[in-house]
Design an enzyme around this catalytic site. Sequence first.
Site, PDB file in Angstrom:
ATOM      1  N   ARG A 267      15.175  31.974 -10.840  1.00  0.00           N
ATOM      2  CA  ARG A 267      15.385  33.178 -11.406  1.00  0.00           C
ATOM      3  C   ARG A 267      15.293  33.920 -12.577  1.00  0.00           C
ATOM      4  NH1 ARG A 267      20.471  35.752 -11.314  1.00  0.00           N
ATOM      5  NH2 ARG A 267      20.124  35.986 -13.386  1.00  0.00           N
ATOM      6  N   HIS A 271      19.711  39.071 -12.936  1.00  0.00           N
ATOM      7  CA  HIS A 271      19.491  39.664 -11.665  1.00  0.00           C
ATOM      8  C   HIS A 271      19.260  40.665 -10.908  1.00  0.00           C
ATOM      9  CE1 HIS A 271      22.397  39.243  -7.685  1.00  0.00           C
ATOM     10  NE2 HIS A 271      22.289  40.703  -7.687  1.00  0.00           N
ATOM     11  N   TYR A 280      24.909  34.252 -19.658  1.00  0.00           N
ATOM     12  CA  TYR A 280      25.638  33.263 -19.088  1.00  0.00           C
ATOM     13  C   TYR A 280      24.412  31.624 -18.933  1.00  0.00           C
ATOM     14  CZ  TYR A 280      23.702  35.863 -15.219  1.00  0.00           C
ATOM     15  OH  TYR A 280      22.857  36.369 -14.456  1.00  0.00           O
TER      16      TYR A 280
END
Lengths: 377, 325
Positions: A267, A271, A280
């Site tokens: 990805r 998100h 993160y």
Amino acid sequence: MSDPIQLLTADGTRVEHPDVAFTPDAALLAQHGDEAGVLKALLRDMSLLRRFDVEATALQRHGELGLWPPSLGQEAAQIGAGRALARQDHVFPTYREHGIAWCRGIDPVGLLGLFRGTDHVGWDPVEKGYEPVTIVIGAHALHAVGYALGVVHDGAVGTGDAARDTAVMACFGDGATSQGDVNEAFVFAASYHVPVVFFVQNNHWAISEPLARQTRIPIAQRADGFGFPSYRVDGNDVLATYAVVRRALEHARSGQGPVLVEAVTYRMGAHTTTDDPTRYRTDDELESWRRRDPIDRLAAHLRAEGIADDAWFTALDAEAEELGADIRARCKALPDPSPLASFDETYVELTPTLAAQRAEVVELMDLDGAEHEEVAR
Amino acid sequence: MTTLTMAKALNAGLRRAMEGDDKVVLLGEDIGRLGGVFRITEGLQKDFGENRVLDTPLAESGIVGTAIGLALRGYRPVVEIQFDGFVYPAYDQIVCQVAKLRTRSGGRHALPIVIRIPYGGGIGAVEHHSESPEAQFAHTPGLKVLTPSNPVDGYWMLQQAIAHDDPVVFLEPKRLYHSMKAELDPALEPGPLFASRVVRQGTDATLIAYGPTVQTCLAAAEQAAEEGRSLEVIDLRTLSPLDLGPAVASVTKTGRAVVVHEAHRSFGVGAEVAAAVTEHCFYALEAPVLRVCGYDTPYPLSRVEHEWLPTVDRVLDAVDRAVAF
Ligand SMILES: Cc1ncc(C[n+]2csc(CCOP(=O)(O)OP(=O)(O)O)c2C)c(N)n1
Ligand SMILES: [Mg+2]
């Protein structure tokens, strides 16, 4: 478990695999002339998908969409899988499969309504063989299995008639593999031996949680324990993904039961547009995947082989820009829904209680001076 | 004294609960490194470690079921469900296990579990992100259901819920997370947990609300005051057990009551409140208890959510009807 199946390396070199080869089906070949034509068509699909996705992200930034879940980086997985589907196949997607929707002939603007808050679904699920997206993680994996059970009962599997035999595709992510519903779908699919392909896009993240939080073994390996075969494919390689998913779908259509395909991808974006992935994950990780970009590698191959020249790429860029502008304009023009729609869409047969509440809304809208005529339509 | 948003107040409440009791552990999706999608657990994993703030696999039934086991082993788990609409995979664990294990153990087990759920709408979200599931839990014996309407209550009620020995479903009005600020004095003693409260005095009618609609009712009362009508506003704070003391006292005085919530109207908290208020205030009532609620449809598309949610206008319209009855 061995390395993911690959037919096109990150630098755009075609490589052989002992079990899997890229052989476009007859329909694709007929449509695009020859294999080179198919390769160009796949690159075009991926490039336009990316342009659409970038446009949708920009539309969110400009307040035109409430939210957008980007498909950035997952173009090969989605286009490879989407182009392997047959007309009669049926897909149960998540919120991120914009590329598979594209391959089903769905107008991409139809994907925006849900995120603009104007429409639940912008296409006919039956006509397109593409269900409304499921946001509750994993729930639809079971729906796919039930649909596939119906396909079996209808005798639309294993007949040898290529226009009749039907496969069902359940799409979900690495995170979803932890859900009870997904694991129950595996059990049911194996138990009834139904023609379902579990197409897992392992993009390495479930929001902020890394793959390792969900599994200690490759996702594909899980199928062993449930008793059906699986493939692990380089999901940034559109040729390998197409070849593997095509084979999985044929396995299902021919009556040999379920298959799991793990497409190993990444990805590249957030998100969703509300997420901040810098909290993160590292730039190094992102960079290492940027070097494996699905579009760059096919473009490099087409250039190196002389399949596509500068003029072709320039024309593609222009087409992408046109698509972007068209999406932008039509997104902004999407009509607001009627406040009465949810009353009319809750039941087949409106209940007396709800009818009374509906009347209350009509009356309140009048009090507000809203255009009753408009609403009552 | 500090000024905190609802989100920061809940975060401070969690921190203080964790400092005070090392058996308090947090479980949820994305609550560790990310600090939760609403940042309610921001910084807690960094300060308390991965053993006390657990990023869980993506499975709500797994989260709540695991919390039960931890509770049986003497821990006080605080679970975060990412959004209201995602609690249902855990519904069986909550309704059949969390709520009933004490009974099933013949009163031997206590389950001091807090299940935090951001709830409510008005944030322009896609489906499953704006729901109000309180009635499902308030209807379940064995669960207690709380909902703060402001940062100060958020801070105290969350700590009190964690210290409480029965399982609590703790509903956080997500619309207020970052929009509402209040002064907080952590040195104060909090009031009782399972108590509702009069948040505005009035004489002509009583508005009964909780969570996000307390603000709606306060705004309605403000507007009514300009028109010369005096409305009393009750913040229920606790839905199970339901504390009707202040509401009954108020309606006895005003003779009129309107219950306001975002959840669907039928079989909702409003119906329970209306029945109970009617039982206790029958002779004082000048009009039936009215309800202003979300309608009996799935939560609508965000473009029309404000046509669906209780608004100041709808509340005042109900007050008019109660007065004219
Ligand atoms: C039952 C449920 N729980 C939580 C969520 C919130 N949520 C939305 S997407 C997501 C992560 C999904 O990860 P994955 O399955 O890997 O799919 P990806 O988003 O990476 O495509 C979560 C936790 C949800 N939609 N449904
Ligand atoms: Mg993922």
